[in-house]
Design a protein around this motif. Sequence first.
Motif, PDB file in Angstrom:
ATOM      1  N   ILE A  77       3.671  99.614 -39.083  1.00  0.00           N
ATOM      2  CA  ILE A  77       4.039 100.290 -40.338  1.00  0.00           C
ATOM      3  C   ILE A  77       5.261  99.632 -40.959  1.00  0.00           C
ATOM      4  O   ILE A  77       5.306  99.403 -42.180  1.00  0.00           O
ATOM      5  CB  ILE A  77       4.310 101.794 -40.072  1.00  0.00           C
ATOM      6  N   TRP A  78       6.255  99.298 -40.140  1.00  0.00           N
ATOM      7  CA  TRP A  78       7.471  98.676 -40.663  1.00  0.00           C
ATOM      8  C   TRP A  78       7.173  97.288 -41.232  1.00  0.00           C
ATOM      9  O   TRP A  78       7.676  96.930 -42.302  1.00  0.00           O
ATOM     10  CB  TRP A  78       8.523  98.583 -39.562  1.00  0.00           C
ATOM     11  N   ALA A 111      10.470 106.661 -43.460  1.00  0.00           N
ATOM     12  CA  ALA A 111       9.641 105.473 -43.644  1.00  0.00           C
ATOM     13  C   ALA A 111       8.539 105.357 -42.600  1.00  0.00           C
ATOM     14  O   ALA A 111       7.419 104.923 -42.904  1.00  0.00           O
ATOM     15  CB  ALA A 111      10.512 104.223 -43.617  1.00  0.00           C
ATOM     16  N   LEU A 112       8.844 105.768 -41.361  1.00  0.00           N
ATOM     17  CA  LEU A 112       7.883 105.576 -40.267  1.00  0.00           C
ATOM     18  C   LEU A 112       7.087 106.817 -39.904  1.00  0.00           C
ATOM     19  O   LEU A 112       6.043 106.702 -39.252  1.00  0.00           O
ATOM     20  CB  LEU A 112       8.616 105.078 -39.017  1.00  0.00           C
ATOM     21  N   PRO A 120      -3.852  97.146 -45.020  1.00  0.00           N
ATOM     22  CA  PRO A 120      -4.203  98.475 -45.562  1.00  0.00           C
ATOM     23  C   PRO A 120      -3.845  99.576 -44.571  1.00  0.00           C
ATOM     24  O   PRO A 120      -3.938  99.390 -43.358  1.00  0.00           O
ATOM     25  CB  PRO A 120      -5.724  98.375 -45.749  1.00  0.00           C
ATOM     26  N   VAL A 121      -3.443 100.707 -45.099  1.00  0.00           N
ATOM     27  CA  VAL A 121      -2.999 101.814 -44.253  1.00  0.00           C
ATOM     28  C   VAL A 121      -4.088 102.234 -43.272  1.00  0.00           C
ATOM     29  O   VAL A 121      -3.804 102.523 -42.100  1.00  0.00           O
ATOM     30  CB  VAL A 121      -2.571 103.019 -45.124  1.00  0.00           C
ATOM     31  N   ILE A 175       1.739 107.013 -45.462  1.00  0.00           N
ATOM     32  CA  ILE A 175       1.255 106.586 -44.151  1.00  0.00           C
ATOM     33  C   ILE A 175       0.914 107.785 -43.251  1.00  0.00           C
ATOM     34  O   ILE A 175       0.699 107.633 -42.052  1.00  0.00           O
ATOM     35  CB  ILE A 175       2.278 105.670 -43.444  1.00  0.00           C
ATOM     36  N   SER A 176       0.846 108.978 -43.821  1.00  0.00           N
ATOM     37  CA  SER A 176       0.582 110.182 -43.024  1.00  0.00           C
ATOM     38  C   SER A 176      -0.781 110.124 -42.330  1.00  0.00           C
ATOM     39  O   SER A 176      -0.948 110.652 -41.233  1.00  0.00           O
ATOM     40  CB  SER A 176       0.666 111.436 -43.902  1.00  0.00           C
TER      41      SER A 176
END
Length: 273
Positions: free
Chosen positions: A65-66, A11-12, A80-81, A18-19
């Motif tokens: 991110i979490w 996930a993180l 947004p990412v 989220i790369s």
Amino acid sequence: MMRDPEDVVHALWLCKEISCVWLSLEWFHQAVPVQPLCFRELLSRFMYCPDEFRAEIFVTTAWSIWNRRIALHFGRSALPVDQICSSAGNFLQEFLAAQDTETALPNPPSPQRWCPPMTDVCKVNFDAAVFRSSNLVGLGVVVRDSSGAMIGALSAPTPLGSSVAELEALACMRAVQFASEIGLTRVVFEGDSTAVIKALREGLGELTCYGNVLDDIREHVSVFQSFDFNLVSRLCNSVADALAKKASSVEGVQVWLGDLPADIAPFLFHDVH
């Protein structure tokens, strides 16, 4: 088709969605050259990182991110990412700015009055003032010699930015440009923003939304024979503050050489007498 397991590391760190967050920070992958087996192993790579604040940057980014993942899970609006890095950087800078300024930088200045520099060195004070009703910011800059005499001053409006620290960084950039334009060679730049001064003195701020402004400042100061950045209290920055506020009543960039406008001069007089 097999999918990666939905654990914390995935996930993180490993999730393709989220790369781009981690790819934008090359040194993150240098710190983690192989895929970690668990979150503890991932975290340990940064907790013992010798470079200052990299552990904090990792933790703040992972936290962002979490939080985004939780918001999406419950159907709320999510960051947004492509804004995660700048948001995490801003959060960290705001945290640093909230710390005790006397321990954040060495040799804290006197809180009472502006202090003259050493002979042959000029001091350039800068500040920013927000005018939310007009969505503008005022930038104020004043240059003084070692006797406290005014060499030049500047007042200019600019569009409202996204954070207070960004506005202070823009004011600092304008101060550096002004000092170069009037031919100074040995300069001390002073402002009352802990985040900006600390970032400039210690090479921080790469993840903030104003990181590009800090980079421009570092490039422009290379023209001076000597330079430094000092943190001062707001009481020691009263002339620059008054010039920043004056920008609400002027159009375009206003420059004064030798003499200050009548409504600003008393602030200078108070500082040097």
